[in-house]
Design an enzyme around this catalytic site. Sequence first.
Site, PDB file in Angstrom:
ATOM      1  N   TYR A  48       0.817  -1.209   0.000  1.00  0.00           N
ATOM      2  CA  TYR A  48       0.000   0.000   0.000  1.00  0.00           C
ATOM      3  C   TYR A  48       0.849   1.256   0.000  1.00  0.00           C
ATOM      4  O   TYR A  48       0.397   2.327  -0.410  1.00  0.00           O
ATOM      5  CB  TYR A  48      -0.934   0.007   1.209  1.00  0.00           C
ATOM      6  N   LYS A  77       3.730 -15.330   4.131  1.00  0.00           N
ATOM      7  CA  LYS A  77       3.818 -16.199   2.950  1.00  0.00           C
ATOM      8  C   LYS A  77       5.302 -16.446   2.678  1.00  0.00           C
ATOM      9  O   LYS A  77       5.827 -16.192   1.596  1.00  0.00           O
ATOM     10  CB  LYS A  77       3.118 -15.536   1.756  1.00  0.00           C
ATOM     11  N   ASP A  86      -2.653 -18.256   3.129  1.00  0.00           N
ATOM     12  CA  ASP A  86      -3.730 -19.041   2.518  1.00  0.00           C
ATOM     13  C   ASP A  86      -4.281 -20.067   3.509  1.00  0.00           C
ATOM     14  O   ASP A  86      -5.491 -20.285   3.590  1.00  0.00           O
ATOM     15  CB  ASP A  86      -3.267 -19.710   1.219  1.00  0.00           C
ATOM     16  N   ASP A 118      -5.541  -6.680   5.653  1.00  0.00           N
ATOM     17  CA  ASP A 118      -6.737  -6.069   5.078  1.00  0.00           C
ATOM     18  C   ASP A 118      -7.722  -7.141   4.651  1.00  0.00           C
ATOM     19  O   ASP A 118      -8.929  -7.073   4.924  1.00  0.00           O
ATOM     20  CB  ASP A 118      -6.328  -5.196   3.887  1.00  0.00           C
ATOM     21  N   ASP A 156     -11.400  -8.541   6.888  1.00  0.00           N
ATOM     22  CA  ASP A 156     -12.728  -8.536   6.266  1.00  0.00           C
ATOM     23  C   ASP A 156     -13.336  -9.935   6.297  1.00  0.00           C
ATOM     24  O   ASP A 156     -14.541 -10.102   6.516  1.00  0.00           O
ATOM     25  CB  ASP A 156     -12.651  -8.015   4.831  1.00  0.00           C
TER      26      ASP A 156
END
Length: 361
Positions: free
Chosen positions: A142, A193, A225, A249, A253
């Site tokens: 970001y 990851k 994942d 992020d 959610d």
Amino acid sequence: MKLKIAVLAGDGIGPEIMEQGVAVLNAVAEKFGHEVTYKEALCGAHAIDEVGDPFPEETFQTCREADAVLFASVGDPKYDNNPSAKVRPEQGLLAMRKRLGLFANIRPVETFDCLVHKSPLKDELVRGANFVCIRELTGGMYFGRKQEPAVNDKGIEDALDTNYYSRPEVERILRVGYQYARQRRRHLTVVDKANVLASSRLWRKVAQEIMVEYPDVETDFMYVDNAAMRMIQEPRFFDVIVTENTFGDILTDEGSCITGSMGLLPSASTGSSTPVFEPIHGSWPQGKGLNIANPLAQILSVAMLFEYFGLKEEGALVRQAVRASLDQNVRTPEIQVEGGRKYGTREVGKWIVQYITASQT
């Protein structure tokens, strides 16, 4: 206590839910004898329309001079649906986080027994789920170097985002995670990851080095994942999750769906300057002006604000009022029981204020 609050209502349903959040804050402050002053400021699409900047300098100064920021939401379809827009409402949110040094985003995920039927997951999976996601907020893709879509020297259109992290950025957010884990069930899950990404290998390296300083906390590591899958299969496994910006992020959610509604979850963003308290949901422009937006996440953000300043009794009263409203089916349409009375944004807020005012403290 005296508190100066910067109020950034933003776009869409923001002004409607903010009105209820401020009303609850005032009710609690009056009951406990606190003095609260407010200063409103522009942000998001509203700010772009007014002054051409989603986070104007005047807004930054208002935030910096406040004790806390109560924020609602930003976003507008006229920018969302325009990929060539040079200025976007969300840039104001990123600018606020960066300029205020807000590197830690704390998002609690807690289920309400009376609402587990609203979750897309089975009752036996979600009942009792209670964990905190701690998301690094000012690094990663970001904020890394970007190249907007453009035709390169080979005649091919391409774009670039860099996922940059430094050791100090990783270490400071991990320590926030350990602090929260020590206050809860002493279990920290580091999500990365590392099997693919160099930036994630830095995260894991730093975490493995500092975990020895927290022998009282159980530390485990999970690829993002797998974490996304585990959050759906076994949400009660988690206590505190700490992860980088982009992964955080997405996972937060996903976590919000466990409760049955994004309109139930607050958040806090903290760091080196004024903390910001906000609901995790967006501006939902489709619901603007219809008096149907759920104000509970905004109201619970007020609870987090009080708790940040050590006002635990005040925060507990807000949470008690929210639970009472849910238990008595004082709910906006998206979480109301079948056949239940339809309450609007204002009616839910008013009920909670009356509950707080009438409570014995």
